[in-house]
Scaffold this active site. Sequence first.
Site: not given
Ligand code: ADP
Ligand code: MG
Length: 316
Positions: A46, A70, A165
């Site tokens: 992100g 993350k 979001d």
């Molecule tokens: P950001 O705050 O950067 O948007 P997200 O939590 O939405 O972060 O995660 C970004 C991307 O990473 C998601 O759109 C998904 O594709 C992948 N992702 C996030 N969490 C997971 C998870 N627990 N398992 C698999 N893929 C994940």
């Molecule tokens: Mg996201």
Amino acid sequence: RAIVRELDRIKEQNPAMVSGGVPVQEIDPTLFESRFLKTIRDLGEGHFGKVELCLYDPHGDHSGQKVAVKSLKSESDGPECSNLRREINTMRELYHSNIVKYKGICTEEGGRTIKLIMEYLPAGSLKDYLPRHKAQTSQERLLLYAIQICQGMDYLGSQNYIHRDLAARNVLVESETLVKIGDFGLTKSIKNNEEYYTVREEQDSPVYWYAPECLIHRKFYKASDVWSFGVTLYELMTYCDRKMSPPEMFLSTIGRSHGQMTMARLVKALEGGWRLSCPPSCPDKVYIQMRRCWAHAPEDRVDFKGLIEEFECLLS
Ligand code: ADP
Ligand code: MG
């Protein structure tokens, strides 16, 4: 004999002492040690954070578990860092079958940096999954996902959180029959008597998923999440086809090259009654629900419980 009895009594009171007289170290299963965390690959990125697939392998023999981790892209202790900490505190309190499970944290540099450890969902987000699995995903299945998202959102609201979001990119796929809401990076808690949350910081916002009151007054109600759900439902019904994405549809209507004016034009269009149109092959009855999510006034919108009832009717 009195001494033996005394010893038994002490053991009963201190069960950790029992095994062979050596005190067993109680370990906190939510604390992950950074030296055992091995990055396998990137899952997504992100603006401020990134998510990686890691193997947590304390025995060092690849017997460990896969987890999603993350962290912040830049090692900083600015506002982004407190956002990640807030996201951790939010996720830690949520227990629902349609919400991604929190597993714990990993701290480094004596607590100066922090990572969020959550369950790993191999199929990724709906935005990754749906375009690739269109042929095997019926409209009934899409409505099942819609119900599950509403159930997760209804629970979130019952805990007095506003997500802010909700979008297909933030809904993860556990299996063909189960989706979960993830990404609580913008989630805010509302005190019981406050109906809405006012945004203070100027942040990159997912404007095409936002209700008019969010864009105009920067106020977020539970009903603002309902609006975003309507846009997410639109994405579901298009199988997240990029050519029909909400930003794409809006920009092709008002034109692309308006720079700073784009936001103002978006507000004007919404106030003038402009809405995303019914996706090809989306049943009228489903589009009617989208429109109920997109009532101009928050109080005129349907709520998540109402949506669940409608979708269950459509499926039965
Ligand atoms: P950001 O705050 O950067 O948007 P997200 O939590 O939405 O972060 O995660 C970004 C991307 O990473 C998601 O759109 C998904 O594709 C992948 N992702 C996030 N969490 C997971 C998870 N627990 N398992 C698999 N893929 C994940
Ligand atoms: Mg996201």
